[in-house]
Design an enzyme around this catalytic site. Structure first.
Site, PDB file in Angstrom:
ATOM      1  N   GLY A   1       0.781  -1.243   0.000  1.00 46.62           N
ATOM      2  CA  GLY A   1       0.000   0.000   0.000  1.00 46.62           C
ATOM      3  C   GLY A   1       0.810   1.288   0.000  1.00 46.62           C
TER       4      GLY A   1
ATOM      5  N   PHE B   1     -14.459   3.796   1.618  1.00 43.18           N
ATOM      6  CA  PHE B   1     -13.385   2.976   1.072  1.00 43.18           C
ATOM      7  C   PHE B   1     -12.772   3.706  -0.110  1.00 43.18           C
ATOM      8  CE2 PHE B   1     -11.208  -0.293  -1.252  1.00 43.18           C
ATOM      9  CZ  PHE B   1     -10.675  -1.083  -0.249  1.00 43.18           C
ATOM     10  N   VAL B   2     -11.459   3.867  -0.081  1.00 46.50           N
ATOM     11  CA  VAL B   2     -10.782   4.625  -1.141  1.00 46.50           C
ATOM     12  C   VAL B   2      -9.737   3.750  -1.846  1.00 46.50           C
ATOM     13  CG1 VAL B   2     -11.108   6.872  -0.019  1.00 46.50           C
ATOM     14  CG2 VAL B   2      -9.082   5.509   0.527  1.00 46.50           C
TER      15      VAL B   2
ATOM     16  N   ASP C   1       0.168   3.292   4.080  1.00 45.92           N
ATOM     17  CA  ASP C   1      -0.834   3.993   3.280  1.00 45.92           C
ATOM     18  C   ASP C   1      -1.938   4.580   4.143  1.00 45.92           C
ATOM     19  OD1 ASP C   1      -1.842   1.487   3.948  1.00 45.92           O
ATOM     20  OD2 ASP C   1      -2.453   0.952   1.917  1.00 45.92           O
TER      21      ASP C   1
ATOM     22  N   ARG D   1      -3.991   0.272  -7.935  1.00 43.17           N
ATOM     23  CA  ARG D   1      -2.993   0.961  -7.093  1.00 43.17           C
ATOM     24  C   ARG D   1      -2.334   2.114  -7.829  1.00 43.17           C
ATOM     25  NH1 ARG D   1      -1.981  -2.015  -2.369  1.00 43.17           N
ATOM     26  NH2 ARG D   1      -2.212  -4.264  -2.558  1.00 43.17           N
TER      27      ARG D   1
ATOM     28  N   LYS E   1      -8.259   7.344   8.791  1.00 44.53           N
ATOM     29  CA  LYS E   1      -9.726   7.382   8.844  1.00 44.53           C
ATOM     30  C   LYS E   1     -10.148   7.939  10.200  1.00 44.53           C
ATOM     31  CE  LYS E   1     -10.882   4.028   5.321  1.00 44.53           C
ATOM     32  NZ  LYS E   1     -11.405   2.716   4.939  1.00 44.53           N
TER      33      LYS E   1
ATOM     34  N   ASP F   1      -6.438   2.621   9.680  1.00 47.35           N
ATOM     35  CA  ASP F   1      -7.872   2.325   9.713  1.00 47.35           C
ATOM     36  C   ASP F   1      -8.220   1.796  11.103  1.00 47.35           C
ATOM     37  OD1 ASP F   1     -10.477   1.750   9.043  1.00 47.35           O
ATOM     38  OD2 ASP F   1     -10.010   0.025   7.808  1.00 47.35           O
TER      39      ASP F   1
HETATM   40  P1  IMP Z   1      -5.810  -1.503   9.661  1.00 47.02           P
HETATM   41  O1  IMP Z   1      -4.933  -2.617  10.121  1.00 47.02           O
HETATM   42  O2  IMP Z   1      -7.268  -1.825   9.811  1.00 47.02           O
HETATM   43  O3  IMP Z   1      -5.469  -0.155  10.230  1.00 47.02           O
HETATM   44  O4  IMP Z   1      -5.691  -1.445   8.099  1.00 47.02           O
HETATM   45  C1  IMP Z   1      -4.594  -1.069   7.452  1.00 47.02           C
HETATM   46  C2  IMP Z   1      -4.634  -1.625   6.040  1.00 47.02           C
HETATM   47  O5  IMP Z   1      -5.958  -1.840   5.555  1.00 47.02           O
HETATM   48  C3  IMP Z   1      -4.056  -0.601   5.126  1.00 47.02           C
HETATM   49  O6  IMP Z   1      -2.651  -0.706   5.058  1.00 47.02           O
HETATM   50  C4  IMP Z   1      -4.730  -0.908   3.808  1.00 47.02           C
HETATM   51  O7  IMP Z   1      -4.007  -1.887   3.109  1.00 47.02           O
HETATM   52  C5  IMP Z   1      -6.072  -1.461   4.191  1.00 47.02           C
HETATM   53  N1  IMP Z   1      -7.156  -0.440   4.067  1.00 47.02           N
HETATM   54  C6  IMP Z   1      -7.865   0.156   5.049  1.00 47.02           C
HETATM   55  N2  IMP Z   1      -8.767   1.021   4.558  1.00 47.02           N
HETATM   56  C7  IMP Z   1      -8.624   0.982   3.216  1.00 47.02           C
HETATM   57  C8  IMP Z   1      -9.279   1.678   2.131  1.00 47.02           C
HETATM   58  O8  IMP Z   1     -10.178   2.541   2.289  1.00 47.02           O
HETATM   59  N3  IMP Z   1      -8.844   1.356   0.874  1.00 47.02           N
HETATM   60  C9  IMP Z   1      -7.857   0.457   0.621  1.00 47.02           C
HETATM   61  N4  IMP Z   1      -7.227  -0.210   1.612  1.00 47.02           N
HETATM   62  C10 IMP Z   1      -7.597   0.045   2.888  1.00 47.02           C
HETATM   63 MG    MG Z   2      -1.784  -1.933   3.071  1.00 50.55          MG
END
Ligand code: IMP
Ligand code: MG
Length: 173
Positions: A41, A150-151, A98, A163, A129, A101
């Site tokens: 990402g 979602f982006v 990237d 990507r 987010k 979340d």
């Molecule tokens: P987390 O572990 O839930 O914080 O998620 C982190 C990973 O989820 C990021 O590195 C992304 O790869 C993926 N992710 C979270 N939200 C999005 C989104 O809106 N679009 C694309 N990938 C996302």
């Molecule tokens: Mg990622």
């Protein structure tokens, strides 16, 4: 791509990266810095940010995954942490990812780096987010804060695709 509206243009991204890189440069002045990029990402963000950082730093990349193929929700598990290599002992580490979340990925990586002896770990993300995190983790630097949509684009994928779209777009299905 017209059905998926542009949320952040590539000009906005580059401008913000230049601002952020100035802060990062002054923060790590005279420190032994390792930049740890999380792939896939952070691919484009990492490279563009590095163009504005000093030559004297180390670069490592770990390949992680928390989204199973075809999903828009985190699986709740982070794969690839144990394979991560590099020498982090007594180093200042800046994780570049990237998006922040749920916080699961970044808190797991931070914990792993502490186990590997890093003396300081900070986080720099392209996007964060607004929603409530599942883990208590904050990014010292983030380019943009977005809603709970979602982006994709500029490194972020939808089901492994898009990507290389140059701007960040909101997925409309
Ligand atoms: P987390 O572990 O839930 O914080 O998620 C982190 C990973 O989820 C990021 O590195 C992304 O790869 C993926 N992710 C979270 N939200 C999005 C989104 O809106 N679009 C694309 N990938 C996302
Ligand atoms: Mg990622």
């Amino acid at each position: 791509m017209p059905t998926h509206p542009v949320l952040i243009s590539s000009d906005q991204i580059q401008k913000r990266i230049r601002q952020l890189s100035r802060e990062i440069r002054s923060h790590y002045k005279n420190k032994d810095l390792v930049i740890l990029g999380l792939l896939n990402g952070s691919l484009f963000f990492l490279v563009d940010l590095l163009r504005h950082l000093p030559d004297r730093l180390e670069i490592e990349c770990w390949r992680l995954r928390s989204y199973p193929a075809g999903h828009r929700q985190s699986s709740g598990k982070v794969e690839g942490l144990k394979e991560g290599h590099g020498n982090f002992k007594n180093k200042h580490v800046l994780i570049v990812d990237d998006i922040l979340d749920t916080g699961l990925t970044l808190s797991s990586v931070k914990q792993r780096l502490t186990e590997l002896g890093a003396c300081d770990v900070k986080i720099c993300v392209l996007l964060k987010k607004k929603k409530k995190r599942q883990r208590p983790i904050t990014a010292k630097w983030s380019c943009f804060e977005i809603g709970d949509e979602f982006v994709f684009g500029y490194g972020l994928d939808y089901d492994g695709y898009y990507r290389q779209v140059p701007e960040i777009r909101t997925l409309k299905v």
